[in-house]
Design a protein around this motif. Structure first.
Motif, PDB file in Angstrom:
ATOM      1  N   THR A 159     -20.562 -27.997   1.434  1.00  0.00           N
ATOM      2  CA  THR A 159     -21.574 -27.288   2.204  1.00  0.00           C
ATOM      3  C   THR A 159     -20.877 -26.374   3.204  1.00  0.00           C
ATOM      4  O   THR A 159     -19.680 -26.479   3.441  1.00  0.00           O
ATOM      5  CB  THR A 159     -22.497 -28.265   2.949  1.00  0.00           C
ATOM      6  N   ALA A 174     -22.271 -19.597  -3.465  1.00  0.00           N
ATOM      7  CA  ALA A 174     -23.593 -20.137  -3.144  1.00  0.00           C
ATOM      8  C   ALA A 174     -23.777 -20.134  -1.627  1.00  0.00           C
ATOM      9  O   ALA A 174     -22.798 -20.158  -0.874  1.00  0.00           O
ATOM     10  CB  ALA A 174     -23.764 -21.553  -3.699  1.00  0.00           C
ATOM     11  N   ASP A 176     -26.052 -22.458   0.118  1.00  0.00           N
ATOM     12  CA  ASP A 176     -26.409 -23.741   0.717  1.00  0.00           C
ATOM     13  C   ASP A 176     -25.489 -24.883   0.308  1.00  0.00           C
ATOM     14  O   ASP A 176     -24.894 -25.546   1.150  1.00  0.00           O
ATOM     15  CB  ASP A 176     -27.859 -24.099   0.351  1.00  0.00           C
ATOM     16  N   GLU A 179     -21.659 -27.920  -5.928  1.00  0.00           N
ATOM     17  CA  GLU A 179     -21.267 -29.225  -6.452  1.00  0.00           C
ATOM     18  C   GLU A 179     -20.360 -29.045  -7.669  1.00  0.00           C
ATOM     19  O   GLU A 179     -20.484 -28.062  -8.399  1.00  0.00           O
ATOM     20  CB  GLU A 179     -22.498 -30.038  -6.875  1.00  0.00           C
ATOM     21  N   VAL A 188     -22.539 -26.682  -9.893  1.00  0.00           N
ATOM     22  CA  VAL A 188     -23.889 -26.381  -9.430  1.00  0.00           C
ATOM     23  C   VAL A 188     -23.802 -25.553  -8.152  1.00  0.00           C
ATOM     24  O   VAL A 188     -23.071 -25.905  -7.221  1.00  0.00           O
ATOM     25  CB  VAL A 188     -24.702 -27.661  -9.157  1.00  0.00           C
ATOM     26  N   ARG A 190     -26.415 -23.857  -5.229  1.00  0.00           N
ATOM     27  CA  ARG A 190     -27.793 -23.870  -4.729  1.00  0.00           C
ATOM     28  C   ARG A 190     -27.939 -22.872  -3.583  1.00  0.00           C
ATOM     29  O   ARG A 190     -27.174 -22.908  -2.639  1.00  0.00           O
ATOM     30  CB  ARG A 190     -28.174 -25.280  -4.248  1.00  0.00           C
ATOM     31  N   GLY A 191     -28.943 -22.020  -3.713  1.00  0.00           N
ATOM     32  CA  GLY A 191     -29.201 -21.022  -2.688  1.00  0.00           C
ATOM     33  C   GLY A 191     -28.448 -19.731  -2.953  1.00  0.00           C
ATOM     34  O   GLY A 191     -27.258 -19.637  -2.656  1.00  0.00           O
ATOM     35  N   ALA A 193     -27.218 -18.427  -5.570  1.00  0.00           N
ATOM     36  CA  ALA A 193     -25.999 -18.747  -6.313  1.00  0.00           C
ATOM     37  C   ALA A 193     -25.671 -17.622  -7.297  1.00  0.00           C
ATOM     38  O   ALA A 193     -26.562 -17.036  -7.909  1.00  0.00           O
ATOM     39  CB  ALA A 193     -26.166 -20.063  -7.060  1.00  0.00           C
ATOM     40  N   ASP A 206     -31.652 -18.744  -7.731  1.00  0.00           N
ATOM     41  CA  ASP A 206     -31.771 -19.689  -6.626  1.00  0.00           C
ATOM     42  C   ASP A 206     -30.914 -20.922  -6.883  1.00  0.00           C
ATOM     43  O   ASP A 206     -30.274 -21.454  -5.971  1.00  0.00           O
ATOM     44  CB  ASP A 206     -33.226 -20.104  -6.433  1.00  0.00           C
ATOM     45  N   VAL A 207     -30.903 -21.388  -8.141  1.00  0.00           N
ATOM     46  CA  VAL A 207     -30.079 -22.531  -8.543  1.00  0.00           C
ATOM     47  C   VAL A 207     -29.386 -22.186  -9.854  1.00  0.00           C
ATOM     48  O   VAL A 207     -30.036 -21.757 -10.807  1.00  0.00           O
ATOM     49  CB  VAL A 207     -30.912 -23.819  -8.725  1.00  0.00           C
TER      50      VAL A 207
END
Length: 330
Positions: A159, A174, A176, A179, A188, A190-191, A193, A206-207
């Motif tokens: 993060t 990304a 947020d 992973e 992965v 998120r946000g 990306a 978004d993901v």
């Protein structure tokens, strides 16, 4: 609560359950024949060090390193301002002989099976990195403000600002969370990306969930490939992306085409994409709109499908490059 400052070498023995005496640091840092991606769930012993003090908290079952902290396992290195190792008791080995009770021991002496002040039967199962986190191998790198690595599951969660994961073939960013699941080779974002490939293709959503191909294994008896020199190309030893799934405000872009939709999937080898929901495909000034589409991002050819009971809409600009301008005719 009991806290102790302990030397790094003794702590290394604690974390590994194996003596590190006589093991040179160069051996711990030596690259392996094949890249492990960002995976610390298996391999040789972990070596943790720092420029500042190391604190062992017996009650919390943690050990903390501060100031230029570093953890190394095989080809994987974690650098951060602070590293926290989470410890637990090792599971007993069912094949190990049971220790015999020594009735002649005096009170206060260590008995077989005691943890002792250092918790000698402890093992490392989770690591937390805080501040200027940089995780890297000879081929892959990741940056963030904070990272949590579950060694049992082989899962890295990062993060912070400017999250970034790079390989010789592509870059993932990304806003947020980022992973990496080593057991399934899944990355992965998120946000906002984004995955950008070296040949100029970009996938944004978004993901984003991207899967890598399994690392290639050399045939039996083959000599392992040498580690690339500093700054060299590690492409042959790094996992390549196989496919990516995207949800929310999906955009696929090449130097010549842009395709958008609500969700989609992209296969990197074939450069084929499938988009579903409010699909728009734009090439130059031309645009087609529909409910779903199969897009060849290599050739720019798209097969658009309408929603039931609806029509495909498009905007086509005539090519006027070869037309005569007023006054050219004689």
């Amino acid at each position: 609560m009991m806290r102790r400052l302990i030397p790094a070498l003794t702590l290394g023995s604690l974390l590994m359950g194996l003596p590190l005496a006589g093991v040179p640091l160069e051996a711990l840092l030596c690259p392996q024949a094949h890249a492990q991606a960002l995976d610390m769930s298996h391999g040789e012993q972990v070596n943790i060090s720092s420029a500042g003090p190391q604190t062992y908290d017996h009650d919390a079952q943690t050990v903390t390193f501060v100031d230029q902290a570093r953890a190394v396992r095989g080809d994987v290195t974690i650098d951060a301002d602070q590293l926290i190792g989470f410890l637990r008791k090792k599971s007993p080995d069912p094949n190990a002989p049971k220790p015999q009770d020594d009735s002649t021991q005096q009170d206060g002496e260590k008995k077989p099976g005691d943890d002792g002040a250092m918790g000698g039967s402890m093992e490392l199962y989770r690591m937390e990195a805080i501040g200027h986190v940089h995780i890297y191998t000879s081929t892959d790198q990741a940056w963030g403000d904070k990272a949590l690595y579950d060694i049992d599951q082989g899962v890295l969660v990062m993060t912070g600002k400017a999250l970034k994961l790079t390989t010789p073939q592509d870059v993932m960013t990304a806003r947020d969370v980022m992973e990496y699941h080593s057991q399934t080779r899944m990355s992965v974002g998120r946000g906002d990306a984004t995955v950008t490939t070296n040949d100029g293709k970009r996938i944004k959503a978004d993901v984003l969930v991207a899967f890598s191909k399994p690392d290639s294994t050399p045939p039996a008896g083959a000599n392992p490939a040498p580690a690339p020199a500093a700054g060299g190309d590690g492409t042959a030893r790094s996992s390549k992306l196989d496919r990516a799934y995207a949800w929310g405000h999906v955009m696929l872009r090449t130097p010549n085409e842009t395709a958008t939709g609500d969700r989609g999937v992209y296969v990197f080898d074939t450069q084929m994409a499938r988009l579903i929901g409010h699909v728009h495909v734009t090439s130059g000034q031309n645009q087609n709109n529909g409910a779903s589409a199969i897009v060849n991002m290599k050739t720019g050819v798209a097969i658009m499908n309408p929603a039931p009971g609806q029509r495909i809409e498009g905007l086509v600009i005539p090519n006027e490059a070869g037309s005569s301008k007023p006054g050219d005719a004689h």
